[in-house]
Design a protein around this motif. Sequence first.
Motif, PDB file in Angstrom:
ATOM      1  N   LEU A  40      48.808  39.087   3.007  1.00 21.28           N
ATOM      2  CA  LEU A  40      50.268  39.529   3.447  1.00 21.28           C
ATOM      3  C   LEU A  40      50.798  38.879   4.702  1.00 21.28           C
ATOM      4  O   LEU A  40      51.988  38.845   4.626  1.00 21.28           O
ATOM      5  CB  LEU A  40      49.821  41.195   3.799  1.00 21.28           C
ATOM      6  N   TYR A  41      49.810  38.277   5.500  1.00 21.10           N
ATOM      7  CA  TYR A  41      50.586  37.787   6.564  1.00 21.10           C
ATOM      8  C   TYR A  41      50.436  36.067   6.409  1.00 21.10           C
ATOM      9  O   TYR A  41      51.032  35.421   7.597  1.00 21.10           O
ATOM     10  CB  TYR A  41      49.958  38.161   7.874  1.00 21.10           C
ATOM     11  N   GLY A  42      50.332  35.436   5.396  1.00 19.42           N
ATOM     12  CA  GLY A  42      50.488  34.277   5.145  1.00 19.42           C
ATOM     13  C   GLY A  42      49.468  33.172   5.305  1.00 19.42           C
ATOM     14  O   GLY A  42      49.567  31.838   5.205  1.00 19.42           O
ATOM     15  N   LYS A  43      48.312  33.582   5.718  1.00 17.44           N
ATOM     16  CA  LYS A  43      47.414  32.847   6.206  1.00 17.44           C
ATOM     17  C   LYS A  43      46.682  32.206   4.936  1.00 17.44           C
ATOM     18  O   LYS A  43      45.820  31.039   4.738  1.00 17.44           O
ATOM     19  CB  LYS A  43      46.108  33.496   7.008  1.00 17.44           C
ATOM     20  N   SER A  44      46.590  33.161   3.822  1.00 14.02           N
ATOM     21  CA  SER A  44      45.931  32.785   2.677  1.00 14.02           C
ATOM     22  C   SER A  44      47.220  32.658   1.483  1.00 14.02           C
ATOM     23  O   SER A  44      47.693  33.575   1.155  1.00 14.02           O
ATOM     24  CB  SER A  44      44.994  33.660   2.138  1.00 14.02           C
ATOM     25  N   ILE A  45      47.550  31.510   1.259  1.00 12.34           N
ATOM     26  CA  ILE A  45      48.880  31.296   0.421  1.00 12.34           C
ATOM     27  C   ILE A  45      48.289  31.139  -1.017  1.00 12.34           C
ATOM     28  O   ILE A  45      49.160  30.781  -1.923  1.00 12.34           O
ATOM     29  CB  ILE A  45      49.827  30.387   0.768  1.00 12.34           C
TER      30      ILE A  45
END
Length: 80
Positions: A40-45
Motif C-alpha cells: 500500500l505504501y510503495g515499498k513493494s511495487i
Amino acid sequence: MNTYQAVKERLLQLLELKNWSIHKLSTESGVSPSTIKNILYGKSINPGIVTIKMLCDGMGISIIDFFDTPTFKNLEYEIK
C-alpha cells in the motif's frame, strides 16, 4: 496507470468497501501487516500473485473478482 498502482488502488477500494483495517486483512488472509503496508505504501511495487491470492482468500473473493475491473482491463502496457 501502471499495474502496481492498479493493485494498490483495488486493495484500498476493497478495504474501504469491507470497512477493514490492514490488521483485519492480515488476520483474515495470513499475510503479515508489514507485507500489506509495503504494497500500500510503495515499498513493494511487485507483489506476487500468491500474495494477492491470499489477500483475496482472506476477503472472500476470487482472484478473478479482484482483477475484473475496468482499471485492469484498460491498463497501459508495461513494456515500452
